[in-house]
Each structure stands twice: as C-alpha cells, then as structure tokens.
Design a protein around this motif. Sequence first.
Motif, PDB file in Angstrom:
ATOM      1  N   SER A   1       0.691  -1.356   0.131  1.00 38.17           N
ATOM      2  CA  SER A   1      -0.169   0.176   0.009  1.00 38.17           C
ATOM      3  C   SER A   1       0.769   1.171   0.159  1.00 38.17           C
ATOM      4  O   SER A   1       1.756   1.065   1.079  1.00 38.17           O
ATOM      5  CB  SER A   1      -0.930  -0.185   1.604  1.00 38.17           C
ATOM      6  N   VAL A   2       0.383   2.048  -0.586  1.00 37.20           N
ATOM      7  CA  VAL A   2       1.238   3.825  -0.900  1.00 37.20           C
ATOM      8  C   VAL A   2       0.413   4.595  -0.107  1.00 37.20           C
ATOM      9  O   VAL A   2       0.848   5.503  -0.292  1.00 37.20           O
ATOM     10  CB  VAL A   2       2.035   3.131  -2.727  1.00 37.20           C
ATOM     11  N   SER A   3      -0.768   4.177  -0.019  1.00 36.68           N
ATOM     12  CA  SER A   3      -1.466   5.317   0.538  1.00 36.68           C
ATOM     13  C   SER A   3      -1.957   5.433   2.303  1.00 36.68           C
ATOM     14  O   SER A   3      -0.622   4.083   3.137  1.00 36.68           O
ATOM     15  CB  SER A   3      -2.695   5.337   0.174  1.00 36.68           C
ATOM     16  N   PRO A   4      -1.286   6.671   2.606  1.00 34.01           N
ATOM     17  CA  PRO A   4      -1.788   6.350   4.319  1.00 34.01           C
ATOM     18  C   PRO A   4      -2.738   5.716   5.088  1.00 34.01           C
ATOM     19  O   PRO A   4      -1.880   5.149   5.849  1.00 34.01           O
ATOM     20  CB  PRO A   4      -1.981   8.114   4.328  1.00 34.01           C
ATOM     21  N   GLU A   5      -3.890   5.056   4.609  1.00 31.51           N
ATOM     22  CA  GLU A   5      -4.160   3.925   4.467  1.00 31.51           C
ATOM     23  C   GLU A   5      -3.852   2.359   3.795  1.00 31.51           C
ATOM     24  O   GLU A   5      -3.493   2.673   3.559  1.00 31.51           O
ATOM     25  CB  GLU A   5      -6.119   4.302   4.963  1.00 31.51           C
ATOM     26  N   ASP A   6      -4.410   1.166   5.343  1.00 34.63           N
ATOM     27  CA  ASP A   6      -3.980   0.057   4.317  1.00 34.63           C
ATOM     28  C   ASP A   6      -4.915   0.191   3.006  1.00 34.63           C
ATOM     29  O   ASP A   6      -6.218   0.912   2.719  1.00 34.63           O
ATOM     30  CB  ASP A   6      -4.589  -1.268   4.809  1.00 34.63           C
ATOM     31  N   ALA A   7      -4.350  -0.676   2.167  1.00 31.67           N
ATOM     32  CA  ALA A   7      -5.732  -0.868   0.664  1.00 31.67           C
ATOM     33  C   ALA A   7      -5.860  -1.709   1.051  1.00 31.67           C
ATOM     34  O   ALA A   7      -5.500  -2.467   1.227  1.00 31.67           O
ATOM     35  CB  ALA A   7      -4.993   0.006  -0.960  1.00 31.67           C
ATOM     36  N   THR A   8      -6.820  -1.615  -0.205  1.00 30.96           N
ATOM     37  CA  THR A   8      -8.456  -2.991   0.151  1.00 30.96           C
ATOM     38  C   THR A   8      -8.251  -3.407  -1.560  1.00 30.96           C
ATOM     39  O   THR A   8      -8.125  -2.379  -2.785  1.00 30.96           O
ATOM     40  CB  THR A   8      -9.225  -3.202   0.469  1.00 30.96           C
ATOM     41  N   ILE A   9      -8.192  -4.717  -1.908  1.00 29.71           N
ATOM     42  CA  ILE A   9      -7.946  -5.425  -3.273  1.00 29.71           C
ATOM     43  C   ILE A   9      -8.569  -6.473  -3.571  1.00 29.71           C
ATOM     44  O   ILE A   9      -8.959  -7.049  -2.783  1.00 29.71           O
ATOM     45  CB  ILE A   9      -6.567  -5.131  -4.035  1.00 29.71           C
TER      46      ILE A   9
END
Length: 207
Positions: free
Chosen positions: A192-200
């Motif tokens: 994840s490169v966003s501040p929050e955890d990404a979801t996929i």
Amino acid sequence: MAGHDPMNLIRAARENGESVVAEPLDLGARVRELRKARDWTLEQAARQAGLARSTLSKIENGQMSPTYDALKKLAVGLDISVPQLFTPPSKAQVNGRVAVTRNGEEPGQITTTYEHALLAEALTTKKMLPYRARIRARTMDDFDGWVRHDGEEFLYVLTGQIRLYTEFYEPVDMKRGDSAYYDATMGHNVVSVSPEDATILWVTSLT
C-alpha cells in the motif's frame, strides 16, 4: 499475497478438488441438453432440424439410434458440427451452485503483510479462489522474498493506492478502479502506498 499463509490458502484450495472419472456419453441426454440450453421445446428443435417430433423424442430417450443423415440434420439444426454431438461438455451437467457472502461475514486470515477475507468459502472444488485483501505491507522489506504459485491471478483495487511489484517488470502504481492480470508463477508482491491500508479484490485460478 505473501508470507506462508496465503500460499497455504491457495494450496489447500487446490487440494480440495476431486478427481472425476469420465463416463460414456449418452447421446440422447447430450441432444436434450443442447436443446434445453437453447430453451427450445421438442417441437421447436425438431422443426429446426427437419425431423419429426416423435423421432427427436425417441433419440433423446434412447429409444432409437439416429442415422447419420439424422445426425447431420440435428447438427445443422443446433448450429454445431456432428462431432460436437459426441463431445461431452466440460461439466457433465449444470450444477446450479451459488454462494452468497455477506459483507462482514467472510472467514478471515491475517498475516503480517495482508489481511484476507475469503469469498465463496462454502463452495468446494472451485476453479477460482476469490478473496478481498487489506494490504498492510508498506515496503518490499515487509516480505520474505517473492510470492510464486501455479495459475494466473487477477487483482482489482477497491480502495486506496497500491504498488504492484513483479519479477520481470517495473513496479506499477495503481489506484481505485485499476486492475491487473498476470502469470502467478512470476514473482509478485503488493504494498500500500496510501496513508491507509489499501484494499483489493484478488482472484486466483486453481486449475
């Protein structure tokens, strides 16, 4: 997917398959299946094939063996080749399986890099393994090397931003709505490169 748990998840799903022994083809049942797949009545199918309704009924019920001329008419009427009449479908019959997974009720599996929510878990002998993943990893250092496994894989970004690392390509940054399809035997990891955890959403082939 990374670490040992995701690999075990895929391996267990593959090993949950059942071996199937092919049975001799029932021509009558095959003709009936092809007719019903087109949502045709006996009358409609007979008319399309240029055969008497009674003749088609006897063929479907195994009460008569069709002549080659009748087989050709059947093939033309069904818009297939004669050999296809004798080729069983990949599945012997429609099994009508369905599995609904309610949000928040998915079985979970947590690792240091991912948090998996398993989808369609109730179905056995699946051809695909679908699951939602929360991406906890932030750098490649979070992984113990590349993940590799048999089959192909599809991912779709649901929230946040990720970076897809693959063994033979430059890393790719992806945001919500982006997707990727790749050979899973090639090393691959996601962070994840966003501040929050990404979801996929992840779908892995099991055959």
